[in-house]
Write a protein that holds these residues in place. Structure first.
Motif, short mmCIF file in Angstrom:
data_model
loop_
_atom_site.label_atom_id
_atom_site.label_comp_id
_atom_site.label_asym_id
_atom_site.label_seq_id
_atom_site.Cartn_x
_atom_site.Cartn_y
_atom_site.Cartn_z
N ILE A 415 -1.64 101.81 57.15
CA ILE A 415 -1.21 100.45 56.79
C ILE A 415 -1.98 99.48 57.67
O ILE A 415 -1.92 99.56 58.90
CB ILE A 415 0.31 100.25 56.97
CG1 ILE A 415 1.09 101.27 56.13
CG2 ILE A 415 0.72 98.84 56.59
CD1 ILE A 415 2.60 101.20 56.31
N SER A 416 -2.68 98.55 57.04
CA SER A 416 -3.47 97.56 57.77
C SER A 416 -3.32 96.21 57.11
O SER A 416 -2.78 96.10 56.00
CB SER A 416 -4.94 97.97 57.81
OG SER A 416 -5.48 98.01 56.50
N ASN A 441 -2.91 96.33 53.24
CA ASN A 441 -3.44 97.52 52.60
C ASN A 441 -2.58 98.73 52.94
O ASN A 441 -2.30 98.98 54.12
CB ASN A 441 -4.88 97.80 53.05
CG ASN A 441 -5.82 96.66 52.71
OD1 ASN A 441 -6.22 96.49 51.58
ND2 ASN A 441 -6.16 95.85 53.72
N VAL A 442 -2.16 99.46 51.91
CA VAL A 442 -1.42 100.72 52.10
C VAL A 442 -2.28 101.82 51.48
O VAL A 442 -2.40 101.90 50.25
CB VAL A 442 -0.02 100.67 51.45
CG1 VAL A 442 0.72 101.98 51.70
CG2 VAL A 442 0.78 99.50 52.01
N SER A 443 -2.87 102.65 52.33
CA SER A 443 -3.82 103.67 51.86
C SER A 443 -3.30 105.06 52.18
O SER A 443 -2.59 105.27 53.16
CB SER A 443 -5.19 103.47 52.53
OG SER A 443 -5.65 102.14 52.35
N ASP A 444 -3.67 106.01 51.32
CA ASP A 444 -3.34 107.41 51.60
C ASP A 444 -4.53 108.29 51.24
O ASP A 444 -5.47 107.85 50.58
CB ASP A 444 -2.09 107.84 50.81
CG ASP A 444 -2.30 107.83 49.31
OD1 ASP A 444 -3.13 108.62 48.82
OD2 ASP A 444 -1.64 107.04 48.61
N THR A 445 -4.48 109.52 51.72
CA THR A 445 -5.56 110.48 51.44
C THR A 445 -5.08 111.54 50.45
O THR A 445 -5.48 112.70 50.51
CB THR A 445 -6.02 111.15 52.75
OG1 THR A 445 -4.87 111.77 53.38
CG2 THR A 445 -6.63 110.14 53.69
N ARG A 500 -5.41 103.28 47.36
CA ARG A 500 -5.21 102.12 48.24
C ARG A 500 -4.55 101.03 47.42
O ARG A 500 -5.07 100.60 46.39
CB ARG A 500 -6.53 101.62 48.81
CG ARG A 500 -6.34 100.39 49.72
CD ARG A 500 -7.51 100.17 50.64
NE ARG A 500 -8.74 99.89 49.92
CZ ARG A 500 -9.59 98.90 50.24
NH1 ARG A 500 -9.33 98.12 51.26
NH2 ARG A 500 -10.69 98.73 49.55
N ILE A 501 -3.37 100.61 47.86
CA ILE A 501 -2.64 99.50 47.23
C ILE A 501 -2.85 98.27 48.09
O ILE A 501 -2.58 98.29 49.30
CB ILE A 501 -1.14 99.80 47.11
CG1 ILE A 501 -0.91 101.18 46.45
CG2 ILE A 501 -0.44 98.71 46.31
CD1 ILE A 501 -1.38 101.29 45.04
#
Length: 650
Positions: A415-416, A441-445, A500-501
């Motif tokens: 989260i950034s 930004n909410v990102s995951d792998t 990435r949302i």
């Protein structure tokens, strides 16, 4: 002789030319005798050839017409005489005559300088029939248009929506019955009136920016709240669609408004459902945190209880300090969970996004499985947005759990935040107004999404989870919240490469004053000077702890046995300087009612309230209408010190 021949040739040439004109032509002298004519006159009006000679009197032409009924029934001699009398006036004249055979002849006469007149005759039958047909067509189309308008009015008046059309100004050109009645007008009274007069100055100031944006050629959606005449508050959702020409000019704006009251209530219910679902998912992590905190407390308390003999200050501080930190951590977790789960509508406010991300990070710590690593970057401290903070936290929690579910084997949840400038082209893609935006930004792998999934993830009840494990409402609620906050949401994802949302919110500056700091920037607390403070708390153990805290801050504490006792003491003790009361207490009177009663009789007393509840029990008074400082239990020494100093100075 030769000259005469030349003149005759010229006359013959002129006659030949006149014979080829498609109009009838005649010239009569001052005695009303025929001087010149053309062949078209005889062909058009069917006069006997015997009259085609110079010197024939006009009366003979009129008699032929009268006898064959050209002038209608009646006295033939009288009709002829009236026309002769009118001709002797030698005045310009024009009229059209319908012959018995239906032919329509236009007659145009012009007087000559020396007497007499020139007359032209034109067959206008075809033109008049065409004109008549055109008039019938216009009449039929007008009737059809009127019928169409009546049908349109019938349809729009019975559609359960408010429909209108605004021209530049803005001025209303059309409104259906529901729209007119919604603002207390009739359909006729709305037409051609300025928008500010129709909707009212207060509401117009609120929606004017949206109207201006629509007249610049943009489709706009917005919501507003209004009270009905019966006092009921209703929510309306309006959409403005520009009426544009091919060359880009905006002629007007179509208005469609729907009563969104029930939908807003349903959304609130769904939001609460989503919030409680998230609370359930957070419970495991919170239990883990609280068990760790209790371990710290119990370990240190056991160590103190086993200690024989007096403890040195350093050793005592070594035991007490982690206990204080543990209790503070527990209080923070409790307050965040209560605020997160209460589900009451909160007015949007300017909130530092750093605070939101800190709270979300605290809620998520320990709530994610070990294989999922949570990374929350520091947010710029001067970036804020006008949002409902609880709904913002709900949105981020939902996104975080979706990311967790996309990484069953583990991965990184990142989260950034950043501040970005959105130009007009990018703003059109996101359907927002250009300007500065805060982007979270909410990102995951995780596994990522295919194109079909990306197109549908914001649809209500759409879910890729197995039946019974997801409602399909989480992301639709996130989308609705972002749109209501004036922002946008963007999804970037490919299969196998994670997701990435991006959440875009209009950025607002925030001053350092919104962050709590002591006045002098030090850790010293403002202390009292022995002032007498009355504490109203129904739990005896808590009352003793509060009294000790108050004494440590330099005040004299007096405990009341209940609301009645507090009322009596406030009336009987002139040396009393302030009251600190719990809000929720047993009996008929709660702390707020007690505070107001005491204030009515002792305006000189400072009053503060305290509570350990999220919604303060069943109080009917909205939080924003409570005009006393409110502290949350457990009371933090620095906040208690500041509030007591404030109320003592009343």
């Amino acid at each position: 002789m030769e000259e005469t021949t030349t003149v005759q040739s010229q006359i013959d040439l002129l006659q030949a030319a006149l014979d080829h004109v498609n109009q009838g032509f005649s010239v009569f002298d001052k005695d009303l005798r025929l001087v010149a004519w053309n062949r078209g006159l005889w062909e058009m009006l069917d006069f006997p050839q015997a009259l085609a000679k110079r010197g024939t009197h006009l009366e003979e032409f009129l008699r032929v017409n009268a006898e064959r009924g050209e002038y209608g029934p009646g006295d033939t001699s009288g009709k002829i005489q009236r026309r002769l009398d009118r001709a002797r006036l030698f005045e310009s004249h024009y009229f059209e005559r319908v012959r018995p055979n239906g032919q329509i002849i236009s007659v145009s006469g012009t007087p000559l300088p020396q007497g007499g007149f020139v007359t032209t005759y034109t067959d206008v039958t075809k033109d008049r029939k065409l004109q008549e047909k055109l008039e019938r067509t216009v009449e039929e189309r007008t009737r059809a248009l009127r019928q169409s308008e009546d049908w349109l009015r019938l349809v729009t008046d019975n559609i359960p929506a408010l429909i209108a059309y605004m021209a530049p100004g803005p001025i209303f050109r059309f409104a259906n019955r529901r729209y007119a009645e919604w603002f207390g007008h009739s359909i006729a009274s709305v037409a051609n009136r300025p928008a500010a007069e129709v909707v009212g100055e207060t509401l117009f100031r609120e929606i004017a920016p949206h109207i201006e944006h629509a007249f610049r050629g943009n489709a706009v959606s917005y919501e507003y709240v209004r009270k009905r005449p019966d006092g009921e508050t209703v929510s309306m959702r309006s959409t403005l669609i520009p009426d544009m020409t091919k060359d880009g000019r905006t002629l007007g704006v179509f208005v469609l408004s729907l009563d969104a009251t029930e939908q807003k209530r349903s959304e609130a219910t769904l939001m609460q459902s989503q919030r409680m679902d998230a609370v359930g998912k957070l419970t495991g992590g919170l239990a883990h945190d609280f068990n760790n905190l209790l371990t710290i407390l119990m370990g240190n308390l056991l160590s103190l209880s086993r200690q024989e003999g007096p403890l040195q200050p350093e050793a005592l501080k070594a035991r007490v300090s982690p206990m204080m930190q543990a209790t503070q951590r527990g209080a923070d977790l409790t307050q965040r969970l209560l605020a997160f789960s209460r589900g009451r509508p909160v007015d949007p406010q300017v909130v530092p996004l750093a605070t939101v991300l800190e709270n979300v990070s605290a809620l998520l710590q320990g709530s994610l499985p070990p294989p999922v690593q949570l990374v929350v970057d520091d947010c710029p401290p001067n970036v804020a947005a006008r949002i409902d903070p609880t709904q913002m936290e709900t949105a981020l929690i939902n996104l975080a759990f979706n990311a967790r579910d996309a990484m069953p084997e583990g991965g990184e949840l990142h989260i950034s935040s950043e501040e970005v400038e959105i130009d007009e082209r990018r703003a059109a893609d996101l359907d927002v107004t250009p300007g500065k935006f805060a982007c979270i930004n909410v990102s995951d792998t995780g596994a990522g999404m295919d194109e079909d999934t990306k197109l549908r993830i914001f649809e209500p009840f759409f879910t890729t989870k197995t039946f019974g494990t997801g409602s399909g409402l989480g992301l639709s609620m996130v989308y609705g919240f972002m749109r209501q906050s004036g922002g946008a949401i963007e999804v970037l994802s490919t299969v196998g490469n994670g997701s990435r949302i991006r959440l875009f919110l209009p950025a607002l500056p925030i001053s350092d004053a919104t962050t709590f700091n002591n006045a002098n920037g030090s850790n010293e607390l403002p202390l009292g000077d022995g002032e007498l403070l009355l504490i109203v708390e129904d739990n005896a153990d808590i009352a003793e702890v509060l009294a000790e805290q108050v004494r440590d801050l330099g005040y004299t504490a007096l405990l009341a046995e209940g609301a009645e006792d507090a009322r009596s003491l406030a009336a009987e003790l002139p040396e009393l300087r302030a009251v600190l009361s719990d809000i929720v207490m047993p009996g008929q009177m709660n702390g707020l009612a007690l505070a107001r009663e005491i204030r009515s009789s002792r305006a000189d007393l400072g009053i503060a309230l305290m509570t350990g509840y999220a919604d303060w029990g069943n109080l009917e008074t909205p939080e924003k209408e409570i005009d006393f400082p409110v502290l949350t239990k457990p009371l933090r020494p620095e906040k208690l010190a500041i509030v007591l100093k404030q109320i003592m100075s009343i």
